[in-house]
Design a protein around this motif. Structure first.
Motif, PDB file in Angstrom:
ATOM      1  N   PRO A  33       4.648 -18.208   7.591  1.00 34.68           N
ATOM      2  CA  PRO A  33       4.602 -16.824   8.096  1.00 34.68           C
ATOM      3  C   PRO A  33       3.632 -15.899   7.360  1.00 34.68           C
ATOM      4  O   PRO A  33       3.442 -14.758   7.779  1.00 34.68           O
ATOM      5  CB  PRO A  33       6.042 -16.317   7.895  1.00 34.68           C
ATOM      6  CG  PRO A  33       6.859 -17.494   7.552  1.00 34.68           C
ATOM      7  CD  PRO A  33       5.942 -18.504   6.968  1.00 34.68           C
ATOM      8  N   ASN A  87      11.677 -19.077  10.918  1.00 26.79           N
ATOM      9  CA  ASN A  87      10.298 -18.701  11.259  1.00 26.79           C
ATOM     10  C   ASN A  87      10.120 -18.507  12.754  1.00 26.79           C
ATOM     11  O   ASN A  87       9.390 -17.616  13.193  1.00 26.79           O
ATOM     12  CB  ASN A  87       9.313 -19.765  10.764  1.00 26.79           C
ATOM     13  CG  ASN A  87       9.185 -19.785   9.256  1.00 26.79           C
ATOM     14  OD1 ASN A  87       9.617 -18.866   8.569  1.00 26.79           O
ATOM     15  ND2 ASN A  87       8.618 -20.850   8.734  1.00 26.79           N
ATOM     16  N   ALA A  91       8.802 -14.945  13.971  1.00 27.15           N
ATOM     17  CA  ALA A  91       7.345 -15.082  14.150  1.00 27.15           C
ATOM     18  C   ALA A  91       6.747 -13.786  14.703  1.00 27.15           C
ATOM     19  O   ALA A  91       7.211 -13.247  15.700  1.00 27.15           O
ATOM     20  CB  ALA A  91       7.040 -16.233  15.087  1.00 27.15           C
ATOM     21  N   ARG A 171       1.488 -15.017  15.091  1.00 30.91           N
ATOM     22  CA  ARG A 171       2.739 -15.419  15.735  1.00 30.91           C
ATOM     23  C   ARG A 171       2.628 -16.840  16.288  1.00 30.91           C
ATOM     24  O   ARG A 171       3.523 -17.665  16.091  1.00 30.91           O
ATOM     25  CB  ARG A 171       3.070 -14.431  16.860  1.00 30.91           C
ATOM     26  CG  ARG A 171       4.330 -14.756  17.630  1.00 30.91           C
ATOM     27  CD  ARG A 171       4.593 -13.712  18.719  1.00 30.91           C
ATOM     28  NE  ARG A 171       5.734 -14.100  19.516  1.00 30.91           N
ATOM     29  CZ  ARG A 171       5.696 -14.916  20.555  1.00 30.91           C
ATOM     30  NH1 ARG A 171       4.540 -15.440  20.940  1.00 30.91           N
ATOM     31  NH2 ARG A 171       6.797 -15.222  21.220  1.00 30.91           N
ATOM     32  N   ALA A 174       2.663 -19.440  13.521  1.00 27.83           N
ATOM     33  CA  ALA A 174       4.023 -19.624  12.995  1.00 27.83           C
ATOM     34  C   ALA A 174       4.876 -20.441  13.960  1.00 27.83           C
ATOM     35  O   ALA A 174       5.630 -21.312  13.546  1.00 27.83           O
ATOM     36  CB  ALA A 174       4.671 -18.270  12.720  1.00 27.83           C
ATOM     37  N   SER A 178       6.133 -24.181  12.980  1.00 26.63           N
ATOM     38  CA  SER A 178       7.591 -24.304  12.877  1.00 26.63           C
ATOM     39  C   SER A 178       8.105 -25.369  13.837  1.00 26.63           C
ATOM     40  O   SER A 178       8.989 -26.166  13.472  1.00 26.63           O
ATOM     41  CB  SER A 178       8.264 -22.960  13.156  1.00 26.63           C
ATOM     42  OG  SER A 178       7.832 -22.006  12.214  1.00 26.63           O
TER      43      SER A 178
END
Length: 197
Positions: A33, A87, A91, A171, A174, A178
């Motif tokens: 992040p 996350n 995000a 975003r 992430a 993730s």
């Protein structure tokens, strides 16, 4: 000085071992992040994780805490999964607090779990009297911290490249990372020996 390098290198190898990539996966999840501008927060998070890891080894080496290997081996991927899911839900959102919040305490706790995963091996390589175990433990912790910072730096470079060259948003980066981590860690949880009792 040579003894320092022995334990320092064990710390380095513990994190950077290609066959035991759970530590690296956790660090990727922890770093995903953030950007280079967040370096103070990342450094604090990584150091908190190292403190937790070292605390677990300390408690284990002195016989204060003991936990079954299968339980720890099951909990380690759970910590990675929780971090990656966190996350997903956060995000693209900015952190409201840069202080010592829940994330730091959770990271400390996860560090303890990861440290317990290495405690049995560490006890086998650590001989001598109780007082003589503190210095090697500190040297090992420095190796852990150095290796973790290498991993974090690589993740931040990848993040920078993906977000500037390939125009990914913070975003999206992430979310993708993730999801990738979740995809790797779920089979680890499913295949855990804890289910086969």
């Amino acid at each position: 000085m040579s003894e320092f390098w022995i334990y320092f290198q064990i710390g380095l190898k513990h994190v950077l071992d290609i066959h035991a990539y759970d530590h690296v996966l956790f660090l990727i999840a922890l770093t995903t992040p953030y950007l280079f501008k967040d370096w103070k927060r990342i450094l604090l998070l990584v150091s908190v994780f190292t403190i937790g890891h070292t605390l677990a080894l300390l408690l284990s080496v002195y016989g204060i805490i003991a936990i079954k290997v299968n339980t720890v081996e099951f909990l380690i991927p759970i910590t990675i999964l929780i971090t990656a899911i966190f996350n997903l839900f956060t995000a693209g959102k900015t952190s409201k607090s840069d202080g010592l919040n829940l994330v730091f305490f959770v990271t400390l706790f996860f560090g303890i779990i990861h440290g317990l995963g290495f405690s049995n091996y560490f006890k086998t390589i650590l001989g001598g009297s109780p007082s003589s175990k503190l210095l090697p433990l500190g040297e090992f912790a420095l190796g852990i911290e150095a290796a973790q910072l290498v991993v974090v730096f690589v993740v931040l470079i990848l993040s920078y490249i993906v977000q500037t060259v390939f125009r990914f948003s913070k975003r999206d980066w992430a979310l993708v990372m993730s999801a990738f981590i979740i995809g790797v860690v779920v089979p680890m949880i499913i295949e855990s020996p804890i289910w086969h009792r």
